[in-house]
Design an enzyme around this catalytic site. Sequence first.
Site, PDB file in Angstrom:
ATOM      1  N   LYS A  28     -38.613  -2.505 -65.393  1.00  0.00           N
ATOM      2  CA  LYS A  28     -38.365  -3.586 -64.414  1.00  0.00           C
ATOM      3  C   LYS A  28     -39.481  -4.845 -64.578  1.00  0.00           C
ATOM      4  O   LYS A  28     -38.864  -5.856 -64.761  1.00  0.00           O
ATOM      5  CB  LYS A  28     -38.710  -2.938 -63.159  1.00  0.00           C
ATOM      6  CG  LYS A  28     -38.365  -3.703 -61.962  1.00  0.00           C
ATOM      7  CD  LYS A  28     -38.569  -3.220 -60.618  1.00  0.00           C
ATOM      8  CE  LYS A  28     -37.770  -1.997 -60.373  1.00  0.00           C
ATOM      9  NZ  LYS A  28     -37.894  -1.371 -59.115  1.00  0.00           N
ATOM     10  N   ARG A  98     -42.990  -2.404 -55.995  1.00  0.00           N
ATOM     11  CA  ARG A  98     -42.175  -1.402 -56.551  1.00  0.00           C
ATOM     12  C   ARG A  98     -42.474  -0.870 -57.590  1.00  0.00           C
ATOM     13  O   ARG A  98     -43.385  -1.483 -58.470  1.00  0.00           O
ATOM     14  CB  ARG A  98     -40.811  -2.184 -56.974  1.00  0.00           C
ATOM     15  CG  ARG A  98     -39.957  -2.784 -55.695  1.00  0.00           C
ATOM     16  CD  ARG A  98     -38.928  -3.486 -56.304  1.00  0.00           C
ATOM     17  NE  ARG A  98     -38.409  -4.602 -55.098  1.00  0.00           N
ATOM     18  CZ  ARG A  98     -37.255  -4.350 -54.884  1.00  0.00           C
ATOM     19  NH1 ARG A  98     -36.338  -3.164 -55.093  1.00  0.00           N
ATOM     20  NH2 ARG A  98     -36.567  -5.103 -53.754  1.00  0.00           N
ATOM     21  N   GLY A 107     -34.990   5.689 -58.137  1.00  0.00           N
ATOM     22  CA  GLY A 107     -35.188   6.319 -56.868  1.00  0.00           C
ATOM     23  C   GLY A 107     -36.211   7.415 -56.836  1.00  0.00           C
ATOM     24  O   GLY A 107     -36.531   8.043 -55.722  1.00  0.00           O
ATOM     25  N   MET A 109     -39.567   7.261 -57.575  1.00  0.00           N
ATOM     26  CA  MET A 109     -40.837   6.825 -57.007  1.00  0.00           C
ATOM     27  C   MET A 109     -40.566   5.678 -55.645  1.00  0.00           C
ATOM     28  O   MET A 109     -39.749   5.441 -55.425  1.00  0.00           O
ATOM     29  CB  MET A 109     -41.740   6.278 -58.308  1.00  0.00           C
ATOM     30  CG  MET A 109     -42.371   7.180 -59.074  1.00  0.00           C
ATOM     31  SD  MET A 109     -43.011   6.465 -60.500  1.00  0.00           S
ATOM     32  CE  MET A 109     -41.637   5.550 -61.261  1.00  0.00           C
ATOM     33  N   ARG A 348     -31.487  -4.017 -65.629  1.00  0.00           N
ATOM     34  CA  ARG A 348     -31.983  -2.974 -66.641  1.00  0.00           C
ATOM     35  C   ARG A 348     -30.550  -2.471 -67.193  1.00  0.00           C
ATOM     36  O   ARG A 348     -29.488  -2.858 -66.640  1.00  0.00           O
ATOM     37  CB  ARG A 348     -32.154  -1.598 -65.833  1.00  0.00           C
ATOM     38  CG  ARG A 348     -31.418  -1.155 -64.577  1.00  0.00           C
ATOM     39  CD  ARG A 348     -32.150  -0.296 -64.109  1.00  0.00           C
ATOM     40  NE  ARG A 348     -31.279   0.380 -62.903  1.00  0.00           N
ATOM     41  CZ  ARG A 348     -31.687   0.933 -61.817  1.00  0.00           C
ATOM     42  NH1 ARG A 348     -32.895   1.210 -61.598  1.00  0.00           N
ATOM     43  NH2 ARG A 348     -30.810   1.406 -60.891  1.00  0.00           N
ATOM     44  N   HIS A 464     -27.206   6.853 -54.510  1.00  0.00           N
ATOM     45  CA  HIS A 464     -27.948   7.748 -55.461  1.00  0.00           C
ATOM     46  C   HIS A 464     -27.109   8.854 -56.055  1.00  0.00           C
ATOM     47  O   HIS A 464     -27.366   9.373 -57.152  1.00  0.00           O
ATOM     48  CB  HIS A 464     -29.230   8.257 -54.600  1.00  0.00           C
ATOM     49  CG  HIS A 464     -30.075   9.203 -55.328  1.00  0.00           C
ATOM     50  ND1 HIS A 464     -29.698  10.861 -55.084  1.00  0.00           N
ATOM     51  CD2 HIS A 464     -30.840   9.263 -56.020  1.00  0.00           C
ATOM     52  CE1 HIS A 464     -30.649  11.446 -55.711  1.00  0.00           C
ATOM     53  NE2 HIS A 464     -31.344  10.316 -56.413  1.00  0.00           N
ATOM     54  N   SER A 772     -24.794  30.549 -94.339  1.00  0.00           N
ATOM     55  CA  SER A 772     -24.646  29.902 -93.206  1.00  0.00           C
ATOM     56  C   SER A 772     -25.826  30.456 -92.157  1.00  0.00           C
ATOM     57  O   SER A 772     -25.631  31.546 -91.880  1.00  0.00           O
ATOM     58  CB  SER A 772     -23.334  30.198 -92.616  1.00  0.00           C
ATOM     59  OG  SER A 772     -23.015  29.687 -91.407  1.00  0.00           O
ATOM     60  N   CYS A 839     -24.180  27.815 -88.405  1.00  0.00           N
ATOM     61  CA  CYS A 839     -23.199  28.127 -87.344  1.00  0.00           C
ATOM     62  C   CYS A 839     -23.268  28.609 -86.135  1.00  0.00           C
ATOM     63  O   CYS A 839     -22.694  29.112 -85.049  1.00  0.00           O
ATOM     64  CB  CYS A 839     -21.742  29.091 -88.041  1.00  0.00           C
ATOM     65  SG  CYS A 839     -22.736  30.475 -88.134  1.00  0.00           S
ATOM     66  N   TYR A 859     -23.268  21.233 -94.000  1.00  0.00           N
ATOM     67  CA  TYR A 859     -22.617  21.117 -92.779  1.00  0.00           C
ATOM     68  C   TYR A 859     -23.241  21.797 -91.599  1.00  0.00           C
ATOM     69  O   TYR A 859     -24.075  22.749 -91.819  1.00  0.00           O
ATOM     70  CB  TYR A 859     -21.096  21.656 -93.381  1.00  0.00           C
ATOM     71  CG  TYR A 859     -21.110  23.285 -93.190  1.00  0.00           C
ATOM     72  CD1 TYR A 859     -20.917  24.082 -92.408  1.00  0.00           C
ATOM     73  CD2 TYR A 859     -21.326  23.695 -94.633  1.00  0.00           C
ATOM     74  CE1 TYR A 859     -20.868  25.602 -92.469  1.00  0.00           C
ATOM     75  CE2 TYR A 859     -21.325  25.087 -95.026  1.00  0.00           C
ATOM     76  CZ  TYR A 859     -21.087  26.037 -93.594  1.00  0.00           C
ATOM     77  OH  TYR A 859     -21.048  27.529 -94.073  1.00  0.00           O
TER      78      TYR A 859
HETATM   79  C1  PEP Z   1     -25.532  33.689 -84.815  1.00  0.00           C
HETATM   80  O1  PEP Z   1     -26.401  34.438 -85.042  1.00  0.00           O
HETATM   81  O2  PEP Z   1     -26.089  32.339 -84.991  1.00  0.00           O
HETATM   82  C2  PEP Z   1     -24.179  33.634 -85.145  1.00  0.00           C
HETATM   83  C3  PEP Z   1     -23.464  32.390 -85.397  1.00  0.00           C
HETATM   84  O3  PEP Z   1     -23.571  34.654 -85.146  1.00  0.00           O
HETATM   85  P1  PEP Z   1     -23.354  35.501 -83.644  1.00  0.00           P
HETATM   86  O4  PEP Z   1     -23.812  34.494 -82.587  1.00  0.00           O
HETATM   87  O5  PEP Z   1     -21.836  35.923 -83.624  1.00  0.00           O
HETATM   88  O6  PEP Z   1     -24.118  36.655 -83.679  1.00  0.00           O
END
Ligand code: PEP
Length: 897
Positions: A28, A98, A107, A109, A348, A464, A772, A839, A859
């Site tokens: 501010k 303020r 809101g 503080m 802001r 709010h 992975s 993954c 990836y």
């Molecule tokens: C993991 O363990 O991160 C995974 C992708 O396999 P799951 O969640 O199926 O055990």
Amino acid sequence: MSPERLVYFFGNGEADGDRGMRDLLGGKGANLAEMTQMRIPVPPGFTISTRVCTHYVQHDGAYPPELTGQVEEALRRMEELVGRRFGDPERPLLVSVRSGAAVSMPGMMDTVLNLGLSDVTAESLARESANEHFAFDAYRRLLQMYGDVVMGVPHDRFERALELTKLNAAVHSDAELGGDRLRALVETYKGLIRDAARRPFPQDPHEQLWGAIGAVFQSWGNRRAVRYRRLHGIPDGLGTAVNVQAMVFGNLGDDSATGVAFTRDPATGERALYGEYLVNAQGEDVVAGIRTPHPIRSQGDGSSLAERMPAAYDELARVCETLERHYRDIQDMEFTVERGRLWTLQTRTGKRTAAAAVRAAVEMVAEGLIDEATAVGRIDPGQLETLLHPSIDEGDRFEVLATGLAASPGAASGKVVLSADEAEELGLAGEQVILVRQETSPEDIHGMAAAQAILTARGGTTSHAAVVARGMGKPCVAGCKEIEVLPDGSGFRVGVVTVAKGEWITLDGSTGRVILGRVATRPAQLKGEFRTLLEWCDRFRRLRVRANADTPHDARQAIEFGAEGIGLCRTEHMFFDENRILQVRRMIFATSESAREDALESLLPLQRGDFEGIFRAMDGRPVTIRLLDPPLHEFLPRETDDLSPVAAGLGMSATALRAAIARLAEANPMLGHRGCRLGITYPEITQMQSRAMAEAACDVIGSGGKVALEIMVPLVGVARELELQAAVIRETVDAVLAERGVALPYAIGTMIELPRACVTADEIAKEAQFFSFGTNDLTQTTFGISRDDSGKFLHIYLEQGIYEADPFAVLDTKGVGALIRLAVERGRAARPDLKVGICGEHGGDPSSVAFCHREGLDYVSCSPFRVPVARLAAAQAALADSSAEARRVLEDRLAAR
Ligand code: PEP
Ligand code: MG
């Protein structure tokens, strides 16, 4: 050496600070200084820097010695500019105090307005303005705010006294109270303060000022501010600045007003002045949601600012245009019209929904305001997910109970709760709740965080509730006048219909509808600006983004959201189907290899069909299929279930089934007979699955389709496990391909989800063409905390700061991340062309995606709905890598959250 500057003056086109000094002056203060320099009409004032807050916190409420002199000097300059003196009995200068931290905490503080009023100056203000109501209303507001914020008198005592005065005067609003009633109320308030605080309200304006400054610094540590910081990951050490500014009044009559304006619609992003105002109102009335305000832009009913005060509206439109061009982003400003003259009190970066963020960013590129990299950096990946959330399925039958303001888009159903504490309690217990309130206040923040959506009876789209809900990406319907919240907390009423606590309702924050019961919803689609923005992301990012998908439907959804392949297809999910589970159970209970093979034989065509559907949906994009992973007992009925029908289906007695279940039960199933251990003990499972994959691939290729198959072995800890499973896979797949005369290059790889696998990654890489990281299991096994049971203590660990974040949601880069780094290094040393991805759930978490980028992974793979999040996060990580400017944009966005 001159003393450190702690106070920064602004006024009349000159300012000691500028927008770059947010850390010192708070958002501010920095923007007030900047606007002053831009010659936008800003009442003069000064900012006490955040350094003083830090000093105050560290020294038990004491100030640096040089502060007093600097404040006095700044006050003197203000007095000169305004032509009034602080405490002057005839022409008193009145000021507001303020808070304003570097990161916006709306809101959270405290604020005190009208400082400088006393028994004497209230009289002179009444004379000068020729408006006794105005002067004594201002004085009673000061007493109320000061009493509450500085002297600790409970707020509701003042409210009660005010209600009583209105009752006695037989009026509905404060605006209708006469001067004499207000004078009497002022005396009552002073009495309340004296009794509760055991000292009188200070008549000396300087004492008032220092009291208010101290209270603002103290409010940095109040419960709701601390909670807000925890929720938004804001460090405690930043501190708040204090802004002291000359008062301007929006409550001087029908030619005065106060309001908030956005340079673009914060819900949709549309380029049009948006906001609300109240005639004859002071400061916080609009944001507090006590009266429902009118729109700024004309709606054709004569109530807008454009119609009622056209000159002030034109000036406001000019200021908004100038501010947006200058800041190159949506601005959210507060303004006051004092007797027709416009004053800007704050600007802001405007909080906005994900939809608005995307639309505004893309349109600003088209308008030449920003470039594409800046647009990409502007969007909060965490918020993006809300765009992909469902909307009401209009084809479903439902009954609209009431309609309020569409304050934050999206649709959600939940059980009605009427207090924030209750929302939190039920929310933590895993219930879906909707918080219904007359209006929300910052004290409700924990309940809002726990609720699916928020409904309020009062307040506008900048109240709010609306602002906070938008920030949290939750649907909100505000200002729904038709509902009456029952005072006993038992529910709410709309006309003759009463909705009791615990009943289900659905809110549609995109249209403002409040619907009785639960309504079906529809998934979102990627279109328009959203698609454009993600295409820009694809140009910047280096990381590839895949999806975790187990069905053709999910696979199609993933492609719609831009997935470049499937990084994890969990085959166990395909077995849970009610029609298949019997075959799985037959396989599990088989007492001979031939009986097991029989059962597997019946599963084969089903699996083949699944894979074929997925390959066709993915049309030649890589598909990583993982061999069966979960503990076998997950497929069994619970011992408490009625086992007879299952036993009959399996051709065994209930007693024998019960014994078999007991035999398979494990104390630690997560560390038990799962992952590749299943395939090692029952290679026929691996054979069946490999055959199903190979046959499905041949079928697809045979009909002119394309397949890129990657077969993945789970939970490998020792290279030999992979070696054995890979041999089974290769033998089976190659046999099918030879049988069918199809040439299909395929890859065999492994999940890395055990610390031992990370450490011995070089050995494992000799067998694996890809890794992975299963970071769900890797987190579980690195921390030694169970994925299933950690909920019992995790919240305490988070509250006490033992864990910075839930390690199952945000990758622990220090521990788990170090293991990943080691595994990548060792794996690639053994096999330079090793492909590496992740993954686990972290694959869709923005900070974890950034980590994967920095570590050079190929990836990330995440649930289809998080694919756009990952695309954006990957682009931002790449941009942050390559340019300091991009880093600045990201930091700006984080600061404005
Ligand atoms: C993991 O363990 O991160 C995974 C992708 O396999 P799951 O969640 O199926 O055990
Ligand atoms: Mg796993």
